[in-house]
Design a protein around this motif. Structure first.
Motif, short mmCIF file in Angstrom:
data_model
loop_
_atom_site.label_atom_id
_atom_site.label_comp_id
_atom_site.label_asym_id
_atom_site.label_seq_id
_atom_site.Cartn_x
_atom_site.Cartn_y
_atom_site.Cartn_z
N PRO A 102 -29.08 -6.07 31.21
CA PRO A 102 -29.13 -5.93 29.48
C PRO A 102 -30.19 -5.01 29.21
N LEU A 103 -30.83 -4.33 29.94
CA LEU A 103 -31.99 -3.44 29.27
C LEU A 103 -31.40 -2.23 28.64
N LEU A 104 -30.34 -1.54 28.98
CA LEU A 104 -30.13 -0.28 28.50
C LEU A 104 -30.27 -0.05 26.98
N ALA A 109 -32.80 2.58 22.21
CA ALA A 109 -33.58 2.20 20.98
C ALA A 109 -34.87 2.84 20.94
N ALA A 110 -35.55 2.52 22.19
CA ALA A 110 -37.03 2.90 22.07
C ALA A 110 -37.04 4.66 22.16
N ILE A 111 -36.26 5.19 22.82
CA ILE A 111 -36.28 6.71 22.85
C ILE A 111 -35.71 7.19 21.45
N ARG A 119 -30.66 13.93 21.78
CA ARG A 119 -29.24 13.69 22.05
C ARG A 119 -29.34 12.73 23.22
N ILE A 120 -29.01 11.42 23.22
CA ILE A 120 -29.01 10.41 24.25
C ILE A 120 -27.33 10.24 25.05
N THR A 121 -27.34 10.39 26.05
CA THR A 121 -26.05 9.85 26.85
C THR A 121 -26.50 8.99 27.94
N SER A 122 -25.65 8.15 28.26
CA SER A 122 -25.83 7.39 29.45
C SER A 122 -24.57 7.10 30.08
N ARG A 123 -24.70 6.51 31.39
CA ARG A 123 -23.74 6.41 32.35
C ARG A 123 -23.99 5.17 33.23
N GLY A 124 -23.00 4.42 33.88
CA GLY A 124 -23.26 3.24 34.58
C GLY A 124 -23.13 3.71 36.32
N GLN A 125 -23.67 2.94 36.80
CA GLN A 125 -23.56 3.12 38.57
C GLN A 125 -23.60 1.55 39.11
N GLY A 282 -43.56 5.95 28.12
CA GLY A 282 -43.10 4.96 29.02
C GLY A 282 -43.37 3.31 28.55
N PRO A 283 -44.80 3.28 28.20
CA PRO A 283 -45.02 1.70 27.84
C PRO A 283 -44.02 1.20 26.50
N ALA A 284 -43.85 2.20 25.56
CA ALA A 284 -42.91 1.69 24.44
C ALA A 284 -41.69 1.58 25.02
N VAL A 285 -41.09 2.42 25.94
CA VAL A 285 -39.70 2.14 26.64
C VAL A 285 -39.63 0.63 27.09
N VAL A 286 -40.58 0.60 28.04
CA VAL A 286 -40.86 -0.79 28.60
C VAL A 286 -40.74 -1.79 28.15
#
Length: 331
Positions: A102-104, A109-111, A119-125, A282-286
């Motif tokens: 549930p983190l993605l 949002a942070a980025i 431009r943000i893209t994502s993929r699952g694995q 990194g800290p903000a993303v976490v």
């Protein structure tokens, strides 16, 4: 399941090593795990790739045909991926990966907050290891990964692993199951059940589950291999039970219950390259990933009840089970 580039790398590694045991060591897998992967690859391709002998693994005639083409295509793919990775740097492009977690949403949002024009893209694995390979080789900027006690992710040079939260693993039962009326289920009470589990992968989660289950004196009898909607349908229709994340929300026909004594745990982790664009934020993303986890925890009635009963912490902080996870038993 479709054939992936990593499958071609696996069979080339086996040929180069000359045996499954040496290839498993080079790939940082267990030999049983690699054998399972090879069987799945052979099933997809439609024939045996290697003859297993006492002296090692020798390509079959069919295997030679496949390996010849794999060796020809992999350098082209690597060149393409390397060129794309170089082109993506400095363009405000953030390529993300995630296992089932549930983190993605929080990571995105942070980025987006800090790079509104990016431009943000994502993929699952299904497994974290291919995602970590992609970060190491510049094909991803960051990924949501995870591991189990005693099967922690192997350190990789230049990569940052930031734990987000460790949570107990719950069980998903058919709503009409004899144990569904209980507030929690004992692991020993599940000994005679048929299980549905995701196919074995190189993160060794199934191995961890089976090892913990053996402490009851019984085997975890996996009679169905499935994931996603098919897994849920097998549980809902009463054919099997399954393990699930604590944040999994109950749906009609399925009851989610904690397991007495919390014998199983899972750790959610963020990974990025130390020289990549995520390192600076990194800290903000976490922090936002933990907030996303907290929202997921609040949506799970079973998780809220477990937290209140065990005093694990206030659900919604994203830190609910961190202390317990550090103290979780190793198989």
């Amino acid at each position: 399941m479709d054939l992936e580039v990593r499958h071609l790398r696996i069979i080339c590694a086996i040929e180069e090593a000359g045996s499954l045991s040496r290839a498993a060591a080079a790939l940082r897998l267990t030999q049983p795990g690699l054998s399972t992967q090879l069987r799945r690859i052979e099933g997809m391709l439609g024939g045996s790739l290697f003859d297993r002998t006492s002296s090692g693994a020798v390509p079959t005639p069919f295997g030679e045909v496949v390996l010849t083409r794999a060796r020809a295509v992999l350098p082209t793919i690597d060149d393409l991926l390397g060129t794309a990775a170089l082109a993506a740097r400095g363009t405000g492009c953030f390529r993300l990966g995630s296992i089932n977690s549930p983190l993605l949403g929080g990571v995105i949002a942070a980025i987006r907050e800090r790079h509104p024009g990016g431009r943000i893209t994502s993929r699952g694995q299904s497994s974290p290891n291919p995602l970590l390979d992609d970060i190491a080789q510049g094909r991803l900027e960051a990924a949501v990964v995870g591991d189990s006690p005693g099967y922690e992710l192997a350190h990789r040079a230049g990569m940052v692993f930031e734990p987000v939260v460790t949570e107990p693993v719950f069980v998903a039962l058919p709503a009409g199951h004899r144990l569904a009326a209980q507030e929690q289920v004992e692991l020993a009470d599940l000994a005679g059940e048929d299980w549905v589990s995701p196919p074995p992968d190189d993160d060794r989660t199934r191995e961890y589950w089976h090892g913990v289950f053996l402490t009851t004196g019984a085997r975890m009898r996996t009679t169905h291999e499935a994931e996603g909607r098919l897994l849920l349908e097998l549980v809902r229709s009463g054919h099997a039970v399954s393990l699930c994340q604590a944040t999994f929300e109950e749906v009609p026909g399925i009851a989610v219950r904690p397991i007495g004594g919390d014998p199983l745990w899972y750790r959610h982790v963020l990974a990025w390259h130390q020289d990549g664009p995520v390192a600076a934020i990194g800290p903000a993303v976490v922090e936002q990933a933990r907030a996303a986890y907290g929202r997921a925890a609040r949506r799970s009635a079973a998780y809220r009840r477990w937290s209140e009963r065990t005093g694990a912490g206030r659900v919604g902080t994203g830190r609910t089970a961190e202390r317990q996870g550090r103290d979780a038993p190793r198989p």
